[in-house]
Design a protein around this motif. Structure first.
Motif, PDB file in Angstrom:
ATOM      1  N   THR A 169      12.391 -45.271  70.096  1.00 57.02           N
ATOM      2  CA  THR A 169      11.596 -44.202  70.517  1.00 57.02           C
ATOM      3  C   THR A 169      11.130 -44.131  72.204  1.00 57.02           C
ATOM      4  O   THR A 169      11.379 -43.217  72.893  1.00 57.02           O
ATOM      5  N   GLU A 170      10.824 -45.490  72.423  1.00 52.22           N
ATOM      6  CA  GLU A 170      10.073 -45.798  73.681  1.00 52.22           C
ATOM      7  C   GLU A 170      11.555 -45.575  74.673  1.00 52.22           C
ATOM      8  O   GLU A 170      11.273 -45.060  75.874  1.00 52.22           O
ATOM      9  N   GLN A 171      12.673 -46.174  74.268  1.00 51.12           N
ATOM     10  CA  GLN A 171      13.737 -45.842  75.136  1.00 51.12           C
ATOM     11  C   GLN A 171      14.332 -44.508  75.360  1.00 51.12           C
ATOM     12  O   GLN A 171      14.661 -44.359  76.352  1.00 51.12           O
ATOM     13  N   ILE A 172      14.002 -43.979  74.351  1.00 53.63           N
ATOM     14  CA  ILE A 172      14.400 -42.300  74.634  1.00 53.63           C
ATOM     15  C   ILE A 172      13.516 -41.811  75.275  1.00 53.63           C
ATOM     16  O   ILE A 172      13.833 -41.127  76.244  1.00 53.63           O
ATOM     17  N   ASN A 173      12.175 -42.073  75.403  1.00 48.96           N
ATOM     18  CA  ASN A 173      11.457 -41.558  76.207  1.00 48.96           C
ATOM     19  C   ASN A 173      11.649 -41.801  77.653  1.00 48.96           C
ATOM     20  O   ASN A 173      11.446 -41.017  78.320  1.00 48.96           O
ATOM     21  N   ARG A 177      19.439 -41.259  70.000  1.00 47.91           N
ATOM     22  CA  ARG A 177      18.838 -40.294  69.062  1.00 47.91           C
ATOM     23  C   ARG A 177      19.710 -40.569  67.772  1.00 47.91           C
ATOM     24  O   ARG A 177      19.114 -40.551  66.664  1.00 47.91           O
ATOM     25  N   GLN A 178      21.045 -40.585  67.983  1.00 48.17           N
ATOM     26  CA  GLN A 178      21.993 -40.798  66.634  1.00 48.17           C
ATOM     27  C   GLN A 178      21.544 -42.210  66.067  1.00 48.17           C
ATOM     28  O   GLN A 178      21.363 -42.294  64.775  1.00 48.17           O
ATOM     29  N   GLN A 179      21.348 -43.339  66.733  1.00 47.45           N
ATOM     30  CA  GLN A 179      21.029 -44.419  66.211  1.00 47.45           C
ATOM     31  C   GLN A 179      19.885 -44.500  65.622  1.00 47.45           C
ATOM     32  O   GLN A 179      19.498 -45.028  64.626  1.00 47.45           O
ATOM     33  N   LYS A 180      18.786 -43.641  66.148  1.00 46.81           N
ATOM     34  CA  LYS A 180      17.370 -43.549  65.496  1.00 46.81           C
ATOM     35  C   LYS A 180      17.511 -42.874  64.252  1.00 46.81           C
ATOM     36  O   LYS A 180      16.635 -43.232  63.195  1.00 46.81           O
ATOM     37  N   GLU A 181      18.376 -41.863  64.128  1.00 41.41           N
ATOM     38  CA  GLU A 181      18.551 -41.045  62.917  1.00 41.41           C
ATOM     39  C   GLU A 181      19.178 -42.084  61.604  1.00 41.41           C
ATOM     40  O   GLU A 181      18.695 -41.912  60.559  1.00 41.41           O
TER      41      GLU A 181
END
Length: 227
Positions: A4-8, A48-52
């Protein structure tokens, strides 16, 4: 830093790149900023795919252990340097799964690949009878965006003409056998025809004259002309 932090952070980078692009006046600078935007957007999509996938594993802890059917990897590309033979496998999304799901086993004359739980399937590939020995301990894998790179370190730095011994045997088998009964003059005639075809008018007149003189000598029983 979690996903989440990486995406932010990546989204903040993307926003700043947009601001810089709006201020940029030089075309080259604009193109560089646009190219960097594409890279960051691609990285955001992958994260995002990895997070999903992580969220699905948390929601269903048994999903990772459920049996998945295995498909064989049949398409690949390869090239080489003095040190390595490199095999490229296109596997969409391979960079989004855990690195431990991607296994490669190297032996002196072979390697095998097993990618687990990618898009609900396992992906497998085995290459046997490599053309020359490799250093299994110094060989490695690299996971890139939508691609797996297999790097087989050569024991000797000679060039490989193909990937496996079987391919070499097949190539050797397909080579035409030398025609031992061929007329030795065929090569000379072919060369003369090419010279005649490519030559100018003067060259053609010279060849025609030499040919006529040669035929006259033959009729008289003399040896063939010495060109």
């Amino acid at each position: 830093m979690d996903l989440t932090e990486q995406i932010n952070q990546l989204e903040a980078d993307l926003q700043e790149l947009g601001s810089l692009l709006a201020k940029a006046e030089r075309k080259r600078v604009q193109e560089l900023l646009k190219e960097e935007q594409k890279k960051v957007e691609k990285e955001i999509t992958a994260k995002r795919q990895q997070k999903e996938q992580q969220a699905r594993r948390v929601a269903d802890p048994t999903a990772a252990t459920k049996a998945a059917y295995t498909v064989k990897i049949t398409n690949y590309g390869w090239d080489q340097s003095d040190t390595f033979v490199k095999i490229y496998l296109t596997l969409k999304g391979v960079h989004t799964i855990p690195a431990e799901n991607v296994g490669v086993e190297f032996k002196e004359r072979s390697f095998s690949v097993l990618v687990k739980d990618l898009d609900g399937k396992n992906h497998q590939m085995t290459i046997l009878n490599l053309l020359s020995p490799i250093d299994a301990g110094e060989s490695c894998k690299k996971i890139k965006t939508d691609m797996l790179l297999i790097m087989c370190r050569k024991q000797t730095s000679k060039k490989w003409e193909c990937l496996t011994q079987i391919e070499k045997q097949s190539k050797d088998k397909d080579k035409p056998a030398p025609n031992e009964t061929a007329d030795p003059s065929d090569g000379l005639m072919s060369m003369l025809k090419k010279i005649y075809s490519d030559g100018d008018d003067e060259m053609k007149r010279t060849i025609n004259k030499a040919w006529s003189e040669s035929q006259e000598k033959k009729l008289k029983g003399e040896d063939m002309m010495d060109l």
